[in-house]
Design a protein around this motif. Structure first.
Motif, PDB file in Angstrom:
ATOM      1  N   ILE A  84      12.324 -40.389 -37.939  1.00  0.00           N
ATOM      2  CA  ILE A  84      12.288 -39.477 -38.685  1.00  0.00           C
ATOM      3  C   ILE A  84      13.346 -38.503 -38.439  1.00  0.00           C
ATOM      4  O   ILE A  84      14.144 -38.178 -39.322  1.00  0.00           O
ATOM      5  N   TYR A  85      13.670 -38.341 -37.222  1.00  0.00           N
ATOM      6  CA  TYR A  85      14.867 -37.421 -36.526  1.00  0.00           C
ATOM      7  C   TYR A  85      16.061 -37.838 -37.244  1.00  0.00           C
ATOM      8  O   TYR A  85      16.860 -37.194 -37.744  1.00  0.00           O
ATOM      9  N   GLU A 136       6.270 -34.517 -42.668  1.00  0.00           N
ATOM     10  CA  GLU A 136       6.406 -33.852 -41.344  1.00  0.00           C
ATOM     11  C   GLU A 136       7.648 -33.077 -41.418  1.00  0.00           C
ATOM     12  O   GLU A 136       8.531 -33.563 -41.975  1.00  0.00           O
ATOM     13  N   SER A 137       7.757 -31.992 -40.424  1.00  0.00           N
ATOM     14  CA  SER A 137       8.776 -31.113 -40.726  1.00  0.00           C
ATOM     15  C   SER A 137       9.963 -31.861 -40.326  1.00  0.00           C
ATOM     16  O   SER A 137      10.930 -31.498 -40.726  1.00  0.00           O
ATOM     17  N   ALA A 138       9.955 -32.920 -39.420  1.00  0.00           N
ATOM     18  CA  ALA A 138      11.125 -33.566 -38.999  1.00  0.00           C
ATOM     19  C   ALA A 138      12.179 -32.419 -38.341  1.00  0.00           C
ATOM     20  O   ALA A 138      13.161 -32.791 -38.202  1.00  0.00           O
ATOM     21  N   LEU A 139      11.591 -31.372 -37.866  1.00  0.00           N
ATOM     22  CA  LEU A 139      12.409 -30.341 -37.261  1.00  0.00           C
ATOM     23  C   LEU A 139      12.624 -30.979 -35.965  1.00  0.00           C
ATOM     24  O   LEU A 139      12.072 -31.614 -35.012  1.00  0.00           O
ATOM     25  N   PHE A 140      13.787 -30.550 -35.175  1.00  0.00           N
ATOM     26  CA  PHE A 140      14.171 -30.925 -33.774  1.00  0.00           C
ATOM     27  C   PHE A 140      13.535 -30.088 -32.576  1.00  0.00           C
ATOM     28  O   PHE A 140      14.097 -29.122 -32.648  1.00  0.00           O
ATOM     29  N   PRO A 141      12.804 -30.654 -31.912  1.00  0.00           N
ATOM     30  CA  PRO A 141      11.960 -29.786 -30.822  1.00  0.00           C
ATOM     31  C   PRO A 141      12.812 -29.274 -29.738  1.00  0.00           C
ATOM     32  O   PRO A 141      12.745 -28.404 -29.024  1.00  0.00           O
ATOM     33  N   TRP A 142      14.384 -29.879 -29.826  1.00  0.00           N
ATOM     34  CA  TRP A 142      15.052 -29.569 -28.617  1.00  0.00           C
ATOM     35  C   TRP A 142      16.014 -28.267 -29.216  1.00  0.00           C
ATOM     36  O   TRP A 142      16.595 -27.767 -28.113  1.00  0.00           O
ATOM     37  N   LEU A 143      15.557 -27.764 -30.510  1.00  0.00           N
ATOM     38  CA  LEU A 143      16.511 -26.662 -30.856  1.00  0.00           C
ATOM     39  C   LEU A 143      15.498 -25.707 -31.287  1.00  0.00           C
ATOM     40  O   LEU A 143      14.453 -25.940 -31.745  1.00  0.00           O
ATOM     41  N   MET A 162       4.713 -22.384 -41.091  1.00  0.00           N
ATOM     42  CA  MET A 162       5.940 -21.863 -40.677  1.00  0.00           C
ATOM     43  C   MET A 162       7.018 -23.107 -40.279  1.00  0.00           C
ATOM     44  O   MET A 162       8.242 -22.928 -40.592  1.00  0.00           O
ATOM     45  N   LYS A 163       6.564 -24.227 -40.067  1.00  0.00           N
ATOM     46  CA  LYS A 163       7.542 -25.326 -39.768  1.00  0.00           C
ATOM     47  C   LYS A 163       7.923 -25.959 -40.935  1.00  0.00           C
ATOM     48  O   LYS A 163       9.249 -25.698 -41.204  1.00  0.00           O
ATOM     49  N   GLN A 164       7.235 -25.758 -42.265  1.00  0.00           N
ATOM     50  CA  GLN A 164       7.693 -26.204 -43.509  1.00  0.00           C
ATOM     51  C   GLN A 164       8.755 -25.077 -43.942  1.00  0.00           C
ATOM     52  O   GLN A 164       9.673 -25.551 -44.712  1.00  0.00           O
ATOM     53  N   ARG A 165       8.472 -23.813 -43.672  1.00  0.00           N
ATOM     54  CA  ARG A 165       9.509 -22.963 -43.899  1.00  0.00           C
ATOM     55  C   ARG A 165      10.724 -23.125 -43.437  1.00  0.00           C
ATOM     56  O   ARG A 165      11.749 -23.072 -43.735  1.00  0.00           O
ATOM     57  N   VAL A 166      10.656 -23.346 -42.079  1.00  0.00           N
ATOM     58  CA  VAL A 166      12.051 -23.685 -41.195  1.00  0.00           C
ATOM     59  C   VAL A 166      12.622 -25.066 -42.011  1.00  0.00           C
ATOM     60  O   VAL A 166      13.975 -24.959 -42.138  1.00  0.00           O
ATOM     61  N   ALA A 167      11.871 -25.961 -42.179  1.00  0.00           N
ATOM     62  CA  ALA A 167      12.380 -27.066 -42.839  1.00  0.00           C
ATOM     63  C   ALA A 167      13.087 -26.780 -44.115  1.00  0.00           C
ATOM     64  O   ALA A 167      14.032 -27.542 -44.479  1.00  0.00           O
ATOM     65  N   LEU A 168      12.527 -25.914 -45.075  1.00  0.00           N
ATOM     66  CA  LEU A 168      13.067 -25.494 -46.097  1.00  0.00           C
ATOM     67  C   LEU A 168      14.348 -24.875 -45.853  1.00  0.00           C
ATOM     68  O   LEU A 168      15.351 -25.088 -46.651  1.00  0.00           O
ATOM     69  N   ALA A 169      14.345 -23.927 -45.151  1.00  0.00           N
ATOM     70  CA  ALA A 169      15.497 -23.256 -44.956  1.00  0.00           C
ATOM     71  C   ALA A 169      16.823 -24.113 -44.332  1.00  0.00           C
ATOM     72  O   ALA A 169      17.839 -24.095 -44.836  1.00  0.00           O
ATOM     73  N   ARG A 170      16.236 -25.189 -43.638  1.00  0.00           N
ATOM     74  CA  ARG A 170      17.270 -26.097 -42.921  1.00  0.00           C
ATOM     75  C   ARG A 170      17.942 -27.147 -44.251  1.00  0.00           C
ATOM     76  O   ARG A 170      18.914 -27.319 -44.371  1.00  0.00           O
ATOM     77  N   ALA A 171      16.837 -27.433 -45.166  1.00  0.00           N
ATOM     78  CA  ALA A 171      17.420 -28.071 -46.444  1.00  0.00           C
ATOM     79  C   ALA A 171      18.181 -27.235 -47.272  1.00  0.00           C
ATOM     80  O   ALA A 171      19.081 -28.050 -47.853  1.00  0.00           O
ATOM     81  N   LEU A 172      17.958 -26.107 -47.395  1.00  0.00           N
ATOM     82  CA  LEU A 172      18.614 -25.293 -48.154  1.00  0.00           C
ATOM     83  C   LEU A 172      20.139 -25.019 -47.730  1.00  0.00           C
ATOM     84  O   LEU A 172      21.080 -24.750 -48.322  1.00  0.00           O
ATOM     85  N   ALA A 173      20.126 -24.751 -46.583  1.00  0.00           N
ATOM     86  CA  ALA A 173      21.439 -24.330 -45.752  1.00  0.00           C
ATOM     87  C   ALA A 173      22.493 -24.625 -46.159  1.00  0.00           C
ATOM     88  O   ALA A 173      23.571 -24.104 -46.465  1.00  0.00           O
ATOM     89  N   PRO A 174      22.698 -26.052 -46.327  1.00  0.00           N
ATOM     90  CA  PRO A 174      24.172 -26.514 -46.464  1.00  0.00           C
ATOM     91  C   PRO A 174      24.325 -26.643 -48.062  1.00  0.00           C
ATOM     92  O   PRO A 174      25.313 -27.139 -48.435  1.00  0.00           O
ATOM     93  N   ASN A 175      23.497 -25.810 -48.610  1.00  0.00           N
ATOM     94  CA  ASN A 175      23.792 -25.651 -50.233  1.00  0.00           C
ATOM     95  C   ASN A 175      23.780 -26.976 -50.952  1.00  0.00           C
ATOM     96  O   ASN A 175      24.776 -27.157 -51.596  1.00  0.00           O
ATOM     97  N   PRO A 176      22.760 -27.830 -50.960  1.00  0.00           N
ATOM     98  CA  PRO A 176      22.726 -29.095 -51.842  1.00  0.00           C
ATOM     99  C   PRO A 176      22.617 -28.959 -52.992  1.00  0.00           C
ATOM    100  O   PRO A 176      22.180 -27.640 -53.608  1.00  0.00           O
TER     101      PRO A 176
END
Lengths: 255, 276
Positions: free
Chosen positions: A146-147, B101-108, B157-171
């Motif tokens: 997924i990443y 799943e949020s698919a956020l990157f745990p190393w960041l 909160m994870k899903q909020r970050v995921a939403l912010a990440r999805a919105l950030a590049p202005n799709p």
């Protein structure tokens, strides 16, 4: 601070026990020297530069070989994880050679390179390389798909995905592979130095070897202590901080 | 809500024109151990600019597959997807996906995650990127947590970050694959309000996949009911309710009841998997 003192107390106790055993005279003082004799040897060896010189020689060999092993192992591991052809070839070789105790490389290295620095380097590289290859491959294989998919939708492609997503995602595995590679390199270098006398520099292993030749038990024990301390320091200074960082970031348990 | 910015950040934060999506005769089958499964059977669908379309259906009806095809992560066996009349051939920043799943990157950390897609936009300066990331973190109300590690966040909160990440590049398009399925009811309800607000402000075309009928009725302008094996659009419901909608109003329950009955009528034994 309390932890420090209880640990210090433990080691003092250990020393006293050693001294006590020495004073019991069960074994000949040639076989069991007193802590003081070991300390005297260490002081002498430090003063005349033997120890410093040997440590520098050994560390130079170790670091050179280790870095070569890392620089070679990382890309090989990535290739192995990426393409089936590499997995079937390099991957199989790595797995096989990793099970080979690295001291087994010494006879081959001697015949190929003679009693030279190259032989030392070769043994250390062989000790490091395969662990790093396998750890990198395992790490990459364990990156949740997924990443990659998430990165693709954000416009990341090929090289960017490998450098910015796959590699950092595999980092916990890679670091444990680096640590294992370090341990193997250290062991194989000591074995090589004990076996091989070379004229381009005396390492710690050679000092250990001559301690045996001269029946100088205090030298043998002193050098062993130095080797242990170097191993501990490498862990505390280099690997521990990295592991702590990873634990903090990933939220994995920290013992 | 919108602060005035100067220079390229203003430009970057401007509302972009949402896309119009056309899904034309899309089919997709999978090989499984028990034979070939037709996941999507000649699906055709139009999504208008800035429309919020929800897709509901039992598991295995191919709704996630369709979303992946629109995203460009999977290729259809036949048919095609057009975004603003241009065929979709690969994933692209104009169509961002929010996964279950949020698919956020745990190393960041949180900030690094939101910054990630912005770093792929070469026209921005580093300062612009930081400003844009800060803006979206504020939009999802997570400014205080920008230095936090991902594992320290709650599921919501994870899903909020995921939403912010999805919105950030202005799709232009936001593709959401059951993004709230793993959250508790209270957090979910809060999300319904926030998502409607953000959708209205940022004017995105949204395709939202869920198995939760009430959620679909609450969020969608239209709700498409998918049937499984093979995946087809069974029925379409237009939700004529004013926004912002509250999931607990009687009107909304009326709609979701209607959808639920339709769902039960075509597949009684599968309906058990669907939540009202």
């Amino acid at each position: 601070m309390r932890r420090f003192f209880s640990a210090a107390a433990f080691f003092v106790l250990l020393m006293l026990l050693w001294q006590w055993v020495f004073q019991l005279r069960i074994w000949s003082p040639v076989l069991v020297p007193s802590p003081l004799e070991v300390l005297t040897y260490l002081k002498g060896a430090i003063a005349d530069g033997t120890l410093g010189h040997a440590t520098v020689t050994t560390m130079r060999r170790l670091l050179t070989g280790y870095i070569v092993g890392l620089v070679g192992g990382l890309p090989l591991g990535l290739l192995t994880a990426r393409w089936t052809l590499f997995r079937d070839t390099i991957g199989t070789i790595s797995l096989g050679l990793q099970t080979l105790p690295s001291i087994c490389w010494v006879p081959l290295a001697l015949l190929w390179f003679g009693q030279t620095e190259a032989a030392m380097l070769f043994v250390v590289v062989m000790g490091t390389l395969w662990s790093v290859v396998i750890a990198t491959e395992t790490g990459v294989r364990n990156v949740p798909p997924i990443y990659r998919r998430a990165a693709l939708t954000m416009g990341s492609r090929r090289l960017h995905i490998w450098l910015k997503v796959i590699l950092p995602a595999a980092l916990p595995f890679i670091v444990s592979g680096m640590k294992q590679g370090w341990a193997f390199a250290w062991r194989s270098l000591m074995a090589a130095e004990i076996f091989v006398t070379i004229l381009t520099g005396f390492g710690l292993g050679q000092l250990l070897h001559y301690g045996r030749e001269l029946n100088a038990m205090e030298q043998v024990i002193a050098i062993m202590l130095v080797i242990v301390v170097i191993g501990l320091l490498a862990d505390k200074i280099f690997f521990s901080p990295i592991e702590k960082f990873l634990h903090r970031r990933w939220g994995t348990s920290q013992a | 809500m919108f602060r005035h910015k100067t220079g390229s950040v203003t430009e970057e934060l401007q509302v972009v024109a949402p896309s119009k999506l056309a899904i034309e005769e899309v089919s997709k089958s999978f090989q499984t151990t028990s034979g070939t499964v037709l996941a999507l059977d000649r699906i055709s669908l139009q999504v208008n600019e800035a429309e919020f379309v929800c897709i509901v259906g039992p598991s295995g009806c191919g709704k996630t597959t369709l979303l992946n095809i629109i995203a460009g992560l999977e290729k259809p066996d036949s048919g095609r997807v057009l975004a603003d009349s241009k065929p979709v051939t690969s994933p692209g920043r104009d169509r961002l996906v929010m996964f279950q799943e949020s698919a956020l990157f745990p190393w960041l950390n949180v900030f690094g995650n939101v910054l990630f897609p912005l770093k792929l936009k070469p026209q921005l300066t580093n300062k612009d990127r930081r400003d844009v990331a800060k803006y979206y973190l504020e939009l999802v109300d997570l400014t205080r947590f920008e230095r936090a590690n991902i594992h320290e966040l709650s599921g919501g909160m994870k899903q909020r970050v995921a939403l912010a990440r999805a919105l950030a590049p202005n799709p232009r398009v936001l593709l959401m694959d059951e993004p709230f399925a793993a959250l508790d009811a209270l957090t979910r309800e809060q999300f319904y309000g926030d998502l409607q607000k953000i959708w209205k402000e940022r004017k995105k075309t949204i395709v939202f996949v869920t198995h939760n009928v009430r959620e679909a009725a609450c969020l969608g302008d239209r709700v498409l009911l998918f049937s499984p094996h093979p995946g087809r659009i069974q029925e379409e419901f237009v939700i004529n309710l004013p926004r912002p909608r509250d999931i607990n109003t009687a009107d909304l329950v009326g709609y979701s009841g209607k959808i639920m009955r339709a769902l039960k009528s075509f597949n009684a034994n599968r309906a058990a998997e669907v939540i009202t």
